[in-house]
Design a protein around this motif. Structure first.
Motif, short mmCIF file in Angstrom:
data_model
loop_
_atom_site.label_atom_id
_atom_site.label_comp_id
_atom_site.label_asym_id
_atom_site.label_seq_id
_atom_site.Cartn_x
_atom_site.Cartn_y
_atom_site.Cartn_z
N GLY A 19 1.85 -3.24 11.23
CA GLY A 19 1.10 -2.76 10.08
C GLY A 19 1.48 -1.36 9.67
N ASN A 20 1.93 -0.55 10.64
CA ASN A 20 2.38 0.81 10.32
C ASN A 20 3.56 0.81 9.36
OD1 ASN A 20 0.44 2.02 11.91
ND2 ASN A 20 1.77 2.26 13.68
N ASP A 21 4.43 -0.21 9.47
CA ASP A 21 5.57 -0.32 8.56
C ASP A 21 5.08 -0.40 7.12
OD1 ASP A 21 7.03 -0.40 10.86
OD2 ASP A 21 8.16 -2.20 10.34
N LEU A 22 4.04 -1.18 6.89
CA LEU A 22 3.52 -1.33 5.53
C LEU A 22 2.87 -0.05 5.05
CD1 LEU A 22 2.02 -4.96 5.59
CD2 LEU A 22 4.37 -4.18 5.22
N THR A 23 2.23 0.67 5.96
CA THR A 23 1.62 1.94 5.59
C THR A 23 2.68 2.95 5.15
OG1 THR A 23 -0.21 1.58 7.14
CG2 THR A 23 0.19 3.85 6.42
N ARG A 24 3.78 3.03 5.91
CA ARG A 24 4.86 3.95 5.55
C ARG A 24 5.53 3.52 4.24
NH1 ARG A 24 2.09 6.52 9.00
NH2 ARG A 24 2.56 6.12 11.19
N LEU A 25 5.72 2.21 4.10
CA LEU A 25 6.37 1.70 2.88
C LEU A 25 5.50 1.97 1.65
CD1 LEU A 25 8.94 0.29 2.06
CD2 LEU A 25 7.82 -1.91 2.42
N LYS A 26 4.19 1.87 1.82
CA LYS A 26 3.28 2.15 0.70
C LYS A 26 3.41 3.60 0.27
CE LYS A 26 -1.58 2.01 -0.67
NZ LYS A 26 -2.96 1.64 -0.25
N ALA A 27 3.49 4.52 1.24
CA ALA A 27 3.64 5.94 0.91
C ALA A 27 4.94 6.18 0.15
CB ALA A 27 3.60 6.77 2.19
N VAL A 28 6.01 5.52 0.56
CA VAL A 28 7.31 5.69 -0.09
C VAL A 28 7.26 5.18 -1.53
CG1 VAL A 28 9.71 4.88 -0.10
CG2 VAL A 28 8.65 5.63 2.04
N LEU A 29 6.67 4.00 -1.73
CA LEU A 29 6.63 3.43 -3.08
C LEU A 29 5.66 4.19 -3.98
CD1 LEU A 29 6.83 -0.40 -2.29
CD2 LEU A 29 8.64 1.15 -3.04
N ASN A 30 4.59 4.72 -3.42
CA ASN A 30 3.69 5.56 -4.21
C ASN A 30 4.42 6.82 -4.67
OD1 ASN A 30 1.52 3.84 -4.01
ND2 ASN A 30 0.51 4.96 -2.36
N TYR A 31 5.23 7.37 -3.79
CA TYR A 31 6.05 8.54 -4.13
C TYR A 31 7.00 8.19 -5.27
CZ TYR A 31 10.11 11.62 -3.68
OH TYR A 31 11.16 12.46 -3.94
N THR A 36 18.11 3.27 -6.74
CA THR A 36 18.12 1.84 -7.05
C THR A 36 17.57 0.98 -5.93
OG1 THR A 36 20.39 1.61 -6.25
CG2 THR A 36 20.09 2.11 -8.60
N THR A 37 17.62 1.44 -4.68
CA THR A 37 17.17 0.63 -3.55
C THR A 37 15.97 1.26 -2.85
OG1 THR A 37 18.57 1.73 -1.91
CG2 THR A 37 19.57 -0.07 -3.17
N VAL A 38 15.35 0.46 -2.00
CA VAL A 38 14.25 0.97 -1.18
C VAL A 38 14.75 2.10 -0.28
CG1 VAL A 38 12.61 0.37 0.65
CG2 VAL A 38 13.02 -1.23 -1.23
N GLY A 39 15.99 1.94 0.24
CA GLY A 39 16.57 2.98 1.08
C GLY A 39 16.72 4.30 0.35
N ASP A 40 17.09 4.24 -0.95
CA ASP A 40 17.19 5.47 -1.76
C ASP A 40 15.83 6.16 -1.84
OD1 ASP A 40 19.86 4.93 -2.25
OD2 ASP A 40 19.45 3.89 -4.13
N CYS A 41 14.78 5.37 -2.04
CA CYS A 41 13.42 5.92 -2.12
C CYS A 41 13.01 6.57 -0.80
CB CYS A 41 12.42 4.81 -2.46
SG CYS A 41 12.54 4.20 -4.15
N ILE A 42 13.35 5.90 0.30
CA ILE A 42 13.02 6.46 1.62
C ILE A 42 13.74 7.79 1.82
CG2 ILE A 42 13.26 6.12 4.11
CD1 ILE A 42 12.96 3.10 3.61
N ASP A 43 15.02 7.86 1.43
CA ASP A 43 15.79 9.10 1.60
C ASP A 43 15.17 10.24 0.80
OD1 ASP A 43 17.54 7.84 3.27
OD2 ASP A 43 19.06 7.45 1.73
N GLN A 44 14.84 9.98 -0.45
CA GLN A 44 14.25 11.05 -1.28
C GLN A 44 12.88 11.46 -0.76
OE1 GLN A 44 14.15 11.03 -5.47
NE2 GLN A 44 16.35 10.75 -5.73
N TYR A 45 12.10 10.47 -0.34
CA TYR A 45 10.76 10.76 0.19
C TYR A 45 10.86 11.66 1.42
CZ TYR A 45 6.22 9.88 2.42
OH TYR A 45 4.99 10.04 3.02
N ARG A 46 11.80 11.37 2.30
CA ARG A 46 11.96 12.17 3.52
C ARG A 46 12.45 13.57 3.20
NH1 ARG A 46 15.02 8.96 8.14
NH2 ARG A 46 14.30 10.79 9.26
#
Length: 359
Positions: free
Chosen positions: A144-156, A81-91
């Protein structure tokens, strides 16, 4: 309904893992997917076979009218449900594919306010505010690196059909455009630092007279400025990869633009070849040391000797510039340096205009 599983070997920068995926299809569409990662292939294979057997048995019993709730056999997952959940699964799924820097960037995002935002409520303003806070302590390139990492997470997340992920990706691109227009993000400034002859000699003198040195830093620095090799590449060079007739070696697992890690042959200069071959053969590697230790020693020593703003990687600038000065062409230098584009190669050519002779 079709149940199937497969084991995928995933070779990362720091480790190799084996990911098992269980897929259930109905009418040609995936209705359920679950996965587990293992460090041992036999364990991965055994788990996949066991889960496959359990699910197929449950499906068979359900079709035969037995009192079996097939859905109860499925691995339950917490809702994303959250961005943090997406980051956890992506990692969890991708950690074997990225290195220490990406991991640290994701750690930072996971601790930021962005991680608490629900995907359904994700707005470009949230991202812009995050970048504005970051810019108080870091450069435009780092932010800008933050946005690059966030893009990878949301694409995932989007690729795995997580609700509202596509909308979040759109909001992120709006934020990126706004941040770029406001100069909150941007490319890193081109670094042109090159070690002078006096600075190099000072380093050689210091290391050669040091009685506590456990790493032959003077030799490693000499090798770096004559070979174009980075510190981690230097420590991975192997005696068995050297060709004495062709004066070539191999950089193992060199990162390719495609994301792959390749073994790539390079040309030694005569000076670099001579330095390598006078090292004691005590290991399969020519310089059996830790790249981080080399970099740390170099940085500490430069501070001690009052050599301002010099990094070990800057020695690569020295090496590339020396090759051009020696008369090697723009088509020959990449065989030494292993640059893949003219643009990246020329960033390392730092000759002083005063040193150019008129024709």
């Amino acid at each position: 309904v079709l149940v199937s599983h497969y084991v995928e070997k995933r070779v990362g920068r720091r480790k190799t893992s084996y990911r098992v995926q269980i897929i259930i299809k109905k009418g040609g569409s995936i209705v359920h997917r679950e996965q587990q990662s293992f460090t041992v292939y036999k364990e991965a294979k055994a788990w996949g076979a066991s889960r496959d057997k359990i699910l197929k048995k449950g499906l068979r019993e359900q079709n035969e009218g037995a009192e079996c709730a097939f859905d109860d056999l499925l691995v339950e997952k917490l809702p994303v449900t959250t961005v943090g959940d997406c980051i956890d699964q992506y990692r969890q799924e991708k950690s074997a594919q990225f290195g220490r820097t990406v991991g640290k960037d994701l750690d930072l995002l996971a601790r930021s306010g962005l991680a608490e935002i629900k995907i359904a409520h994700f707005q470009s303003d949230d991202v812009i505010k995050h970048i504005e806070r970051r810019r108080t302590t870091v450069s435009a390139a780092t932010a800008g690196n933050d946005l690059t990492r966030l893009k990878a997470v949301l694409n995932y997340a989007w690729a795995r059909n997580i609700s509202n992920a596509d909308q979040a990706r759109t909001e992120l691109e709006k934020a990126r455009t706004a941040c770029h227009d406001e100069r909150l993000i941007g490319r890193a400034a081109q670094r042109v630092r090159i070690a002078s002859d006096d600075e190099l000699q000072t380093l050689y003198d210091h290391y050669e007279t040091s009685v506590r040195a456990t790493i032959p830093m003077a030799e490693i620095i000499r090798f770096a400025v004559t070979s174009c090799r980075r510190e981690n590449e230097i420590t991975q060079l192997r005696w068995s990869d050297n060709d004495a007739d062709a004066l070539t070696g191999v950089v193992r697992r060199l990162k390719d633009p495609s994301g792959q890690r390749l073994n790539v042959k390079f040309k030694y200069t005569q000076e670099a070849w001579d330095i390598a071959n006078r090292q004691p053969k005590v290991d399969e590697c020519i310089f059996p040391f830790n790249g981080k230790s080399i970099s740390a020693s170099f940085t500490r020593t430069c501070e001690f000797l009052n050599i301002k703003d010099l990094r070990f990687h800057d020695l690569r600038h020295n090496a590339v510039t020396a090759l051009f000065k020696a008369g090697y062409s723009i088509h020959e230098v990449p065989h030494f340096s292993l640059h893949r584009s003219l643009t990246s190669l020329m960033r390392y050519y730092n000759e002083d205009p005063a040193d150019i002779e008129l024709k």
